[in-house]
Design an enzyme around this catalytic site. Structure first.
Site: not given
Length: 525
Positions: A322, A261
């Site tokens: 997301d 990430d």
């Protein structure tokens, strides 16, 4: 037809793809399961024992309904749920909703007991890590002198081991879903005395290596999560300043995929440097590890990503936010992808893939995780689930389910394990599909496949009313090459059936439900 795809895009797709990361993996889009969308950052194993992000329950603890008996190989203390010498009577009682299983009500909670495989007449307490510790309930459970005993490996009780068992036993692995992925919230709050990452000892008492062994023994591969910054998005230790050490740690654990990430990176320069360094460090370990990046997602607010460079370092990369378990989320991803297809479609191919997704903000933090199939959860209708499966196949997207495979419906299982649809997603040519026209609420997409075939999707975005028909000419597909002079058309979704052989000048009329998709394969007659 309105809004037809420019001829330039089709021409670009015929050009050679950019060089991919040369680590020998992800030659087709990776497939698997990950916990995030369905299970989030659930770390309170007392309150949520079935949904907690953890591995083991701490071992087998034998109980024959009276004095505790040891379970062979556990080296643990026997658990007694009474009665027994010096132990008050705490008889097992039925556990609501679990037929045939008795439990203890010590500390006002349930400690279910189930048979131990291969040990007739012995039940196990699965209480450790829940509200009823197996050893330290005075007067109810037997005490062990000295330090906490060694425990046998945990078995199919907790989230990841249960999912691994289901994936191996119920056709998911054989359908192609091979990666079992842990996302954020797995780590201990601090590194160990040697500066290495470590799993939370309460939730992963055997560590990641033991979990990897468990997963590998079932013919699956293990994925894990870290961050380019000094903290992950959920506030656990990140990899900044430890890229080489963390890569070595992951390899030593037997990790097969790293989701990396981009939270808390500090600057775009440090972000890019971190992604490059981790890529090089992973390759240096000599272990083939799929490298999933967030690099373009974090660049886009400030600058256009250099996809040619990104593909040289990453196996797949996040472009958007997301995914949520909702139709609006799926619809937004599809629209973003179509609007940016001129820059992203041409870069995809074996070894490097675009990862369509969305970002969820929880308590003010941004979380980003690999593209997730939310089919089998709560937010999509059947037609919308068909649309996600069909369009993720069209986009050559990584297929990572985020659902509860222990309780999935037969209908969702059929859709997710559909061999013909998965074959579209996994096609060896590795070309990503693209939208070729948009007419009112209808969209027509195509994807070049091996052997001169094409996948074709008709998406109907209308959210009111009933089924409608959309007509198009086969001569419109593949710049006139998809059905020249003839082709066979087969429908794959929402149900499978042959449409027979058609000529180059033929037109097809497709009936599509609102928010649904019809997926076709057009190939040689």
């Amino acid at each position: 037809m309105a809004a037809a795809v420019p001829g330039l895009l089709r021409a670009l797709l015929l050009a050679a793809a950019a060089a991919a990361l040369d680590n020998g993996v992800a030659r087709t889009p990776p497939m698997g399961w990950l916990h995030w969308e369905r299970f989030l950052c659930a770390t309170d194993c007392s309150a949520q024992p079935r949904r907690c992000v953890r591995y083991g329950h701490g071992g087998w603890w034998g109980d024959n309904g009276g004095n505790g008996v040891p379970v062979p190989g556990s080296r643990g203390c026997p658990v007694s749920q009474g009665p027994g010498p010096g132990v008050p009577e705490v008889p097992g009682v039925p556990v609501p909703g679990v037929p045939g299983v008795l439990g203890s009500q010590s500390r006002r909670c349930w400690c279910p007991r189930v048979p131990v495989p291969g040990v007739p007449g012995v039940l196990v307490s699965r209480s450790r890590g829940a509200r009823c510790p197996s050893v330290f309930v005075p007067g109810v459970l037997s005490r062990c002198p000295g330090p906490e005993p060694r425990r046998a490996p945990a078995r199919s009780e907790q989230l990841f081991t249960e999912m691994a068992d289901v994936m191996a036993a119920e056709g998911w692995r054989d359908a192609g879903y091979q990666y079992l992925c842990i996302d954020d919230c797995w780590a201990a709050p601090t590194r160990d005395e040697h500066g290495r990452l470590r799993a939370d000892p309460r939730r992963f008492p055997g560590g990641i290596r033991r979990l990897a062994d468990y997963v590998h023994a079932r013919g699956l591969k293990l994925g894990i999560y870290s961050d380019v910054g000094n903290q992950t998005c959920a506030g656990f230790p990140g990899s900044y300043g430890h890229y080489e050490l963390d890569a070595q740690t992951f390899a030593s654990w037997g990790v097969d995929l790293l989701k990396f990430d981009g939270c808390n990176s500090g600057s775009l320069e440090l972000l890019a440097e971190g992604y490059r360094r981790m890529s090089l460090a992973l390759n240096k370990t000599g272990r083939p590890i799929v490298y999933s990046c967030e690099w373009p997602f974090y660049l886009r607010p400030m600058q256009q990503p250099n996809y040619t460079e990104i593909k040289q370092y990453c196996n797949h990369w996040r472009n958007f936010f997301d995914v949520y378990d909702s139709w609006n989320s799926i619809k937004s991803i599809l629209e973003w992808t179509a609007l940016h297809q001129d820059s992203i479609v041409k870069i995809a191919g074996p070894g490097g893939w675009n990862d369509p997704d969305m970002a969820s903000s929880i308590t003010g933090r941004l979380f980003n995780f690999p593209s997730q199939l939310v089919i089998g959860n709560f937010g999509l209708s059947r037609d919308q689930a068909v649309t996600q499966m069909a369009m993720w196949a069209m986009m050559a997207a990584p297929l990572f389910m985020s659902n509860d495979l222990r309780r999935i419906s037969p209908e969702a299982k059929w859709l997710l394990q559909n061999k013909e649809v998965i074959a579209i997603n996994q096609d060896a040519l590795g070309r990503q599909g693209y939208r070729i026209t948009k007419e009112k609420n209808f969209e027509l997409w195509e994807r070049p496949l091996s052997g001169g075939a094409y996948a074709v999707a008709v998406l109907y975005q209308q959210e009111i009313g009933g089924p409608q028909n959309f007509s198009f000419s086969l001569a419109f597909l593949g710049s006139g090459l998809a059905c020249n002079p003839a082709c066979r058309v087969r429908q794959l979704l929402p149900s499978s059936r042959d449409w027979g052989v058609h000529g180059w000048v033929s037109s097809l009329s497709v009936e599509v439900n609102p928010t649904g998709t019809v997926l076709l394969r057009v190939g040689a007659p």
